[in-house]
Design an enzyme around this catalytic site. Sequence first.
Site, mmCIF file in Angstrom:
data_model
loop_
_atom_site.group_PDB
_atom_site.id
_atom_site.type_symbol
_atom_site.label_atom_id
_atom_site.label_comp_id
_atom_site.label_asym_id
_atom_site.label_seq_id
_atom_site.Cartn_x
_atom_site.Cartn_y
_atom_site.Cartn_z
ATOM 1 N N HIS A 1 -4.709 16.071 6.091
ATOM 2 C CA HIS A 1 -5.743 16.418 7.075
ATOM 3 C C HIS A 1 -7.148 16.114 6.534
ATOM 4 C CE1 HIS A 1 -2.656 19.595 8.492
ATOM 5 N NE2 HIS A 1 -2.719 18.696 9.447
ATOM 6 N N LYS B 1 3.698 31.147 19.417
ATOM 7 C CA LYS B 1 4.129 30.764 18.058
ATOM 8 C C LYS B 1 3.295 31.507 17.023
ATOM 9 C CE LYS B 1 4.357 26.412 16.348
ATOM 10 N NZ LYS B 1 4.231 24.954 16.511
ATOM 11 N N ARG C 1 1.096 9.323 10.953
ATOM 12 C CA ARG C 1 1.824 9.048 9.711
ATOM 13 C C ARG C 1 2.857 7.951 9.905
ATOM 14 N NH1 ARG C 1 2.442 15.372 9.178
ATOM 15 N NH2 ARG C 1 2.362 14.929 11.386
ATOM 16 N N SER D 1 2.240 19.872 6.985
ATOM 17 C CA SER D 1 2.111 21.314 6.752
ATOM 18 C C SER D 1 3.489 21.950 6.603
ATOM 19 C CB SER D 1 1.362 21.978 7.910
ATOM 20 O OG SER D 1 0.050 21.505 7.966
#
Length: 172
Positions: free
Chosen positions: A31, A55, A104, A142
Amino acid sequence: MKKMSLAKGSNKRMKRIALFPGSFDPITCGHTEIVQRGLAIFDEVFIGIGVNTTKTPTFPTGKKVQWISEIFQGEARVKVGIFSGLTVNFALSIEATFILRGLRAAPDFEYEKNIELLNKHLAPNIDTVYLVSSSTTGHISSSLVREVLRFNGNLKGLVPDIILQEISQQKI
Ligand code: ADP
């Protein structure tokens, strides 16, 4: 040639603000690299921590804000804030005309493509800009960081030093 947009009533160029939205649970070196590279393109990069009511994040939102503020404390062009609801609505509220995202690999693109189309439908004046991760950070996510942390693995190079220090002092 395309004219630069000018702020109303002045000859000043409008500030180019990019919202970098995500969960940042926690913020990783992947990040931070996207933020640093974003600063070469935009006047301001606003890191927006999305809060999803369905969440529960691993790290408290306040902790995420604290980490991000400390990591970028020397860089006035990086801002951080929390939002819930539609990303484009938050982008409009902070006057961002760009959404910044990192890519990515191909699955990231597949996921991002539909969201971008939806965002464009909802807010036609906001463009999403993608930066492809470098070869040194493309493997970082993450969720993998959380997995390494769970088994007490070495997080050096995966998360910023400030988070490493807190882990070694067992503050998290
Ligand atoms: P989300 O919860 O929306 O997936 P994340 O917090 O995981 O958000 O990530 C925010 C943004 O950062 C996303 O665009 C994601 O693709 C990008 N990102 C995450 N890790 C990396 C990395 N290692 N390199 C480049 N971009 C990354």
